[in-house]
Structure formats: C-alpha cells, structure tokens
Design an enzyme around this catalytic site. Structure first.
Site, short mmCIF file in Angstrom:
data_model
loop_
_atom_site.label_atom_id
_atom_site.label_comp_id
_atom_site.label_asym_id
_atom_site.label_seq_id
_atom_site.Cartn_x
_atom_site.Cartn_y
_atom_site.Cartn_z
N SER A 1 -3.23 61.98 -57.19
CA SER A 1 -2.01 62.57 -57.76
C SER A 1 -1.38 61.53 -58.67
O SER A 1 -1.58 60.32 -58.47
CB SER A 1 -1.03 62.90 -56.63
OG SER A 1 0.24 63.20 -57.16
N TYR B 1 3.59 60.67 -49.10
CA TYR B 1 2.57 61.43 -49.85
C TYR B 1 1.94 60.49 -50.87
O TYR B 1 0.71 60.38 -50.98
CB TYR B 1 3.21 62.63 -50.54
CG TYR B 1 2.30 63.35 -51.51
CD1 TYR B 1 1.29 64.20 -51.05
CD2 TYR B 1 2.43 63.18 -52.89
CE1 TYR B 1 0.45 64.85 -51.94
CE2 TYR B 1 1.59 63.83 -53.78
CZ TYR B 1 0.60 64.66 -53.31
OH TYR B 1 -0.24 65.31 -54.20
N1 LIG Z 1 0.09 71.13 -57.15
C1 LIG Z 1 0.43 69.97 -57.69
O1 LIG Z 1 1.40 69.86 -58.44
C2 LIG Z 1 -0.41 68.74 -57.41
C3 LIG Z 1 -0.09 67.56 -58.10
C4 LIG Z 1 -0.84 66.42 -57.85
C5 LIG Z 1 -1.87 66.45 -56.93
N2 LIG Z 1 -2.15 67.61 -56.25
C6 LIG Z 1 -3.22 67.57 -55.27
O2 LIG Z 1 -4.16 68.57 -55.56
C7 LIG Z 1 -4.80 68.98 -54.35
C8 LIG Z 1 -4.79 70.50 -54.26
O3 LIG Z 1 -3.45 70.91 -54.14
P1 LIG Z 1 -2.94 72.37 -54.56
O4 LIG Z 1 -1.76 72.17 -55.41
O5 LIG Z 1 -4.05 73.21 -55.03
O6 LIG Z 1 -2.39 72.87 -53.14
P2 LIG Z 1 -2.67 74.20 -52.29
O7 LIG Z 1 -1.73 74.13 -51.15
O8 LIG Z 1 -2.64 75.38 -53.17
O9 LIG Z 1 -4.17 73.97 -51.78
C9 LIG Z 1 -4.46 72.98 -50.83
C10 LIG Z 1 -5.46 73.56 -49.85
O10 LIG Z 1 -5.81 72.54 -48.90
C11 LIG Z 1 -5.98 73.16 -47.65
N3 LIG Z 1 -5.83 72.20 -46.56
C12 LIG Z 1 -4.72 71.49 -46.21
N4 LIG Z 1 -4.96 70.76 -45.13
C13 LIG Z 1 -6.27 70.97 -44.80
C14 LIG Z 1 -7.10 70.49 -43.76
N5 LIG Z 1 -6.64 69.64 -42.84
N6 LIG Z 1 -8.38 70.92 -43.70
C15 LIG Z 1 -8.85 71.81 -44.62
N7 LIG Z 1 -8.10 72.31 -45.61
C16 LIG Z 1 -6.82 71.90 -45.70
C17 LIG Z 1 -4.86 74.21 -47.60
O11 LIG Z 1 -5.14 75.20 -46.62
C18 LIG Z 1 -4.89 74.73 -49.02
O12 LIG Z 1 -5.75 75.84 -49.14
C19 LIG Z 1 -4.05 68.28 -53.22
O13 LIG Z 1 -4.79 67.16 -52.78
C20 LIG Z 1 -2.77 67.85 -53.87
O14 LIG Z 1 -2.20 66.72 -53.24
C21 LIG Z 1 -1.45 68.74 -56.47
#
Ligand SMILES: NC(=O)c1ccc[n+]([C@@H]2O[C@H](COP(=O)([O-])OP(=O)(O)OC[C@H]3O[C@@H](n4cnc5c(N)ncnc54)[C@H](O)[C@@H]3O)[C@@H](O)[C@H]2O)c1
Length: 268
Positions: free
Chosen positions: A142, A155
């Site tokens: 991130s 985080y």
């Molecule tokens: N959305 C943002 O703005 C953003 C920004 C920077 C980084 N990220 C990173 O991108 C990645 C994806 O995030 P997203 O925004 O698509 O979120 P999201 O919540 O839409 O998807 C994350 C998925 O991870 C799954 N998950 C969580 N814990 C888990 C576990 N213990 N075992 C298996 N699955 C698990 C959840 O069920 C969910 O389906 C993450 O690592 C997040 O930190 C997101």
C-alpha cells in the site's frame, strides 16, 4: 512473465482488487485459483467470470490458518497441474484510531492477516514455484506501507513489513526463474472498510468531494502489467506515484501532507 496459460493463485479474490485481478487474468488467458475466506464473495467472482470460469477454481481458505495451506496447495495442483504465480492480495485495514486508543487485539489482527498471512502463503507456495522455469510472486502492499498515515499506523506497519520482506525475497531469488514484485496501491474504490469489519471513518462531506480513488479494474491491470514487465515496484494511481516521489525528496514533508488530511478525522 507472460500470464497466458499460466496458473496464478490470487488471495482476497472474493472482492475488490482480487476479483478484478481474477477477471483480468482470465481475460488474458490465464488459469486462476481464487482464494478467500469469504465464500459468498468467491461465488460472485465465479459468477462474474461467466464462461471463463472453466479456467478458475475457488478455495474458501483463511490465509492466517497455516495448517490448511499445504492442503490448499495440493488442491490447486490437483485441479490445475502446476502453479506459476502467486498474488498475495488479501488484506484488511485497522479501525480508524490512534496508537494511544487502538486495542492490542486490533493491532494483532492486522499484523496477522496482512503480514503473517502473506508469509504463510509464501512459505506454503514457494517450494512449488521454485522448480518452475519461470514464475512470479506479487505482494500487494500500500502507499501506506512507505508513508505514514495517522489513524492507520499499524496497517501501515504491517504493509511496511510486507514491503521489506518482499524486497528481501526478490534479492534471495535473483538467480532463479522467479520474479518478485511489490505493489503500492493508492486509494482504490473498494469496500475494504466494510470487509475489514471496521466502522467507516467520519469524513466531513466537504472533504469527500475531493476524494478520488481509481477503480479495482485499473489497479488489477497495473498489477498484471507489473508481472509482465517483471517490475520491482508497482505504483498504482497518481496519488501513490506522486507520494513516492515526494517521500523520496522529503519524507517529513510527505508525512505532514498526509497528517493534514487526517488530523480533523482523528482530532489531532
Ligand atoms: N482499497 C484501497 O484503497 C487499497 C489501497 C492500498 C492497498 N490496498 C490493499 O489491496 C488489497 C486488496 O484490498 P481491497 O481494497 O480489494 O479490499 P477488499 O476488502 O475488497 O478485498 C480484500 C479481500 O481479502 C479477503 N480477506 C481478508 N482477510 C482474509 C483472510 N484472513 N484470508 C483470506 N482472505 C481474506 C476479504 O474477504 C476480501 O475479499 C489489500 O491488501 C489492501 O490492503 C487497498
């Protein structure tokens, strides 16, 4: 690595960026093993894949549950014959609160999923990637993994740990066929707050208007391009690219800019 006809395991594939990655990889001709603890989310991903779902398998697994991962690897090998890639994308945020006020259980949870979950997956999958002539690992970090965000400090710490672990892995695997990338998304329009089980931040409406987040599809395209280009770092979105430059130029200035954005929310 060219993804066509490769088998790629994607964690967090039941929602957001993980679902978009799955659909994009399938469209490019890859086979995908979707991993998520959210079974309904996986079903939705499978449904959205339509006729391409013949190249997809779904695995309802919690990545923090280390004991189940050898079984997961065997299932994927059984269904696809091999594993060529791993995208560690599953992750959660912490409650929007300060170091002083956050509870230890919330700190442990975010470290356990974001850092140890990624470590568990790498330990389970690496022995099966090493014999391949060509393979690739992407760990999704991130922008918060290189610049501090008040209210999301742990985080950020979990993602900073992912960043350095990934870079170290890259160095260790330099003379193998395995490419290693770390991805730094900025804001992406997903429901991560809801899926993380944390209350939404109380952002004043006037500030919400300025908030721009890229689509999960654009994030997925950037990550897959990073695999194809064997990129060391993948910066996703103009906020992440710009903040990376500012942070390198003057880390304190970059931190102060983010602090100003978060101070009203946290009453700092
Ligand atoms: N959305 C943002 O703005 C953003 C920004 C920077 C980084 N990220 C990173 O991108 C990645 C994806 O995030 P997203 O925004 O698509 O979120 P999201 O919540 O839409 O998807 C994350 C998925 O991870 C799954 N998950 C969580 N814990 C888990 C576990 N213990 N075992 C298996 N699955 C698990 C959840 O069920 C969910 O389906 C993450 O690592 C997040 O930190 C997101």
């Amino acid at each position: 690595m060219n993804v066509v006809q490769k088998t790629i395991a994607v964690t967090g594939a039941g929602n957001g960026i993980g679902r978009a990655l799955t659909l994009h990889l399938l469209n490019k001709g890859a086979r995908v093993a979707c991993i998520d603890k959210d079974e309904e989310g996986l079903q939705k991903t499978e449904m959205e894949a339509g006729s391409l779902a013949v190249r997809l398998s779904c695995h309802a697994v919690d990545i923090t549950n280390r004991e189940t991962l050898p079984g997961l690897v065997n299932q994927i090998l059984h269904q696809h014959g091999c594993i060529d890639g791993l995208i560690n994308n599953a992750g959660v945020i912490q409650p929007f609160t300060t170091v002083k006020n956050i509870e230890m259980k919330d700190i442990e949870r975010v470290m356990n999923i974001n850092f140890y979950g990624t470590v568990n997956m790498i330990k389970a999958f690496l022995p099966h990637l090493l014999p391949r002539n060509e393979a690739h690992i992407v760990n999704v970090c991130s922008m918060g993994g290189f610049v501090p965000v008040p209210g999301q400090v742990f985080y950020g710490a979990s993602k900073a740990a992912v960043k350095l672990m990934t870079e170290g892995l890259h160095s260790e695997l330099k003379n193998t066929g395995i490419g290693v990338s770390v991805a730094f998304p900025g804001a992406v329009a997903t429901e991560i707050t809801l899926h993380s089980g944390v209350p939404p931040p109380d952002i004043p409406i006037s500030k919400k208007k300025n908030y721009t987040a890229i689509s999960p599809q654009k994030a997925a395209e950037a990550i897959v391009k990073g695999i194809e280009d064997n990129a060391y770092h993948i910066f996703i979105g103009s906020d992440s690219k710009w903040m990376n430059m500012l942070y390198r130029f003057n880390p304190e200035l970059a931190a102060n800019m983010i602090q100003r954005k978060m101070r009203d929310l946290l009453k700092l």
